[in-house]
Design an enzyme around this catalytic site. Structure first.
Site, PDB file in Angstrom:
ATOM      1  N   GLN A 107     114.243  73.716  39.685  1.00  0.00           N
ATOM      2  CA  GLN A 107     114.793  72.432  40.141  1.00  0.00           C
ATOM      3  C   GLN A 107     113.688  71.389  40.221  1.00  0.00           C
ATOM      4  OE1 GLN A 107     115.770  72.086  44.363  1.00  0.00           O
ATOM      5  NE2 GLN A 107     117.740  71.192  43.835  1.00  0.00           N
ATOM      6  N   GLY A 108     113.791  70.347  39.421  1.00  0.00           N
ATOM      7  CA  GLY A 108     112.805  69.274  39.429  1.00  0.00           C
ATOM      8  C   GLY A 108     113.262  68.120  40.298  1.00  0.00           C
ATOM      9  N   TYR A 109     113.131  68.283  41.602  1.00  0.00           N
ATOM     10  CA  TYR A 109     113.548  67.236  42.545  1.00  0.00           C
ATOM     11  C   TYR A 109     112.335  66.623  43.250  1.00  0.00           C
ATOM     12  CZ  TYR A 109     118.678  67.813  42.475  1.00  0.00           C
ATOM     13  OH  TYR A 109     120.001  67.816  42.137  1.00  0.00           O
ATOM     14  N   SER A 110     111.701  67.395  44.127  1.00  0.00           N
ATOM     15  CA  SER A 110     110.632  66.864  44.975  1.00  0.00           C
ATOM     16  C   SER A 110     109.445  66.382  44.159  1.00  0.00           C
ATOM     17  CB  SER A 110     110.163  67.926  45.976  1.00  0.00           C
ATOM     18  OG  SER A 110     111.186  68.256  46.888  1.00  0.00           O
ATOM     19  N   GLU A 114     127.476  75.372  48.490  1.00  0.00           N
ATOM     20  CA  GLU A 114     126.978  76.461  49.333  1.00  0.00           C
ATOM     21  C   GLU A 114     126.740  76.002  50.761  1.00  0.00           C
ATOM     22  OE1 GLU A 114     126.863  79.669  48.161  1.00  0.00           O
ATOM     23  OE2 GLU A 114     127.820  78.660  46.501  1.00  0.00           O
ATOM     24  N   SER A 158     114.319  68.278  55.299  1.00  0.00           N
ATOM     25  CA  SER A 158     113.700  68.772  56.530  1.00  0.00           C
ATOM     26  C   SER A 158     114.661  68.648  57.711  1.00  0.00           C
ATOM     27  CB  SER A 158     112.413  67.996  56.823  1.00  0.00           C
ATOM     28  OG  SER A 158     112.713  66.676  57.242  1.00  0.00           O
ATOM     29  N   ASN A 159     114.407  69.449  58.752  1.00  0.00           N
ATOM     30  CA  ASN A 159     115.284  69.404  59.916  1.00  0.00           C
ATOM     31  C   ASN A 159     115.257  68.045  60.599  1.00  0.00           C
ATOM     32  OD1 ASN A 159     115.863  72.026  59.308  1.00  0.00           O
ATOM     33  ND2 ASN A 159     115.189  72.876  61.271  1.00  0.00           N
ATOM     34  N   GLU A 160     114.127  67.331  60.494  1.00  0.00           N
ATOM     35  CA  GLU A 160     114.073  65.980  61.047  1.00  0.00           C
ATOM     36  C   GLU A 160     115.045  65.061  60.316  1.00  0.00           C
ATOM     37  OE1 GLU A 160     110.520  68.176  62.141  1.00  0.00           O
ATOM     38  OE2 GLU A 160     111.470  67.805  60.198  1.00  0.00           O
TER      39      GLU A 160
END
Length: 391
Positions: A126-129, A244, A376-378
């Protein structure tokens, strides 16, 4: 709509457990339960076993190779796989890219790539970040310029999981630099052996090679490898991240780790002491189990609501936050259990092995990532604050 039926679910669980007893290779099961590092062959081998049974992609439509199971059945299946010590299905192809292709891909893309995903002929990354564009994905800077029948791509991706194994990547590329951040992005499929692509390993805190940097230098990708419309890739990326959603908490994995923690705490050490007899540690185990059971009940309620036709809002963010927090807490407790009360592994039952100490420490270090990747959870808390609380 198929409603929940306790008797039917018990029969389904029994069928899944029977399959896992017969089909899951004992050596692979032992590697998983001992928290060993799995190879690509381990993962692909298990996926081929699942595909031979028709269970690799249970969420797909039946004509394309799916099972016709309800969301609850899929949840039960995945939970039983975790508990049995089966490897997790590598999600990028079957669970993430495939639904996007089914909804937005061309007929040629679907006809070519979907069978290859089922057969594990392709390994997708996956080329995202990007550096500076992780949770704030819309700020990505990898660019693609249309030249004739190709996109010419330059830029960089990072934290690309198992790119060292991949022969293909689905990638977000900015193709209209004048558009707003969330616009002007295209969803592109590319072969990893295309000239101009370079993969460089990133070694994680636990010492493993799991993620990579990927560099693009004048990489030419045919325009027919763009999914859907040019510049509309952000819409498809959001759809991908929505799939998912009920598995965001990975409850089956945490149930398995909780069971291991209880076995370790109940096992006497060389001096006959049991960590479970320490009231404070036993209280922490109980508190974690209560949190996990609450998350499980919440997930099952959401599944029931979805099967009744309700739409999901910020609930997947809640599942992701709590699921990763619980998993990290369990990994910390497992490492603590290796302290002064380190259990005598030689006296543990053979059918319920204790993981080697080094593997548990490696997992603890590796699982620091859980609250960061996938948004992230933030960021998940910001989503809840904005869309649920109106802040």
């Amino acid at each position: 709509m198929q409603m929940f039926n306790r008797e039917a679910e018990a029969g389904f669980r029994a069928e899944v457990r029977g399959f896992l007893r017969e089909a899951l290779p004992p050596a692979l099961r032992q590697k998983v339960l001992e928290h060993a590092v799995l190879t690509k062959d381990d993962l692909v081998g298990w996926q081929k076993i699942l595909n031979a049974r028709g269970w690799l992609a249970p969420g797909w439509p039946v004509p394309l190779g799916g099972t016709g199971w309800t969301p609850r059945q899929i949840y039960v299946f995945e939970e039983e796989c975790w508990l049995a010590g089966a490897p997790e299905v590598f999600a990028f192809g079957p669970k993430m890219l495939a639904p996007v292709l089914m909804q937005h891909g061309s007929e040629a893309q679907k006809a070519y790539f979907l069978p290859r995903i089922l057969a594990s002929d392709d390994w997708w990354c996956q080329g995202y970040s990007e550096p500076g564009s992780g949770s704030d994905l819309a700020s990505l800077r990898t660019r693609g310029v249309v030249e004739g029948g190709h996109l010419v791509i330059d830029g960089q991706k990072t934290w690309t999981t198992y790119a060292q194994y991949a022969n293909r990547m689905f990638c977000l590329v900015r193709t209209d630099p004048e558009a707003k951040q969330q616009e002007g992005i295209s969803f592109v499929l590319m072969d990893m052996d295309t000239p101009g692509i370079r993969v460089r390993p990133l070694i994680l805190l636990d010492g493993t090679h799991e993620v990579n940097e990927v560099f693009f230098d004048q990489v030419r990708v045919p325009l027919e490898n763009v999914v859907g419309e040019l510049h509309k890739g952000w819409t498809y990326a959001k759809a991908l991240l929505g799939h998912e959603r009920f598995n965001a908490g990975k409850i089956g994995r945490s149930l398995r780790e909780l069971a291991l923690l209880k076995r370790m705490a109940a096992q006497p050490d060389m001096l006959g002491r049991r960590l479970l007899d320490n009231p404070r540690f036993a209280e922490r185990i109980a508190a974690t189990e209560v949190d996990l059971l609450a998350l499980e009940k919440t997930t099952l309620r959401l599944i029931a609501a979805a099967q009744a036709g309700a739409s999901m809002g910020v609930e997947p963010s809640i599942l992701k936050i709590r699921g990763t927090e619980i998993a990290q807490n369990l990994s910390a407790l497992l490492v603590e259990a290796l302290g002064p009360y380190q259990p005598n592994a030689e006296s543990a039952p053979a059918e319920e092995p204790l993981a080697p100490p080094a593997s548990l420490v490696r997992q603890y270090l590796n699982w620091r990532k859980l609250s960061i990747y996938g948004g992230s959870n933030e960021v998940q808390r910001n989503i809840i604050a904005k869309f649920a609380l109106g802040l």
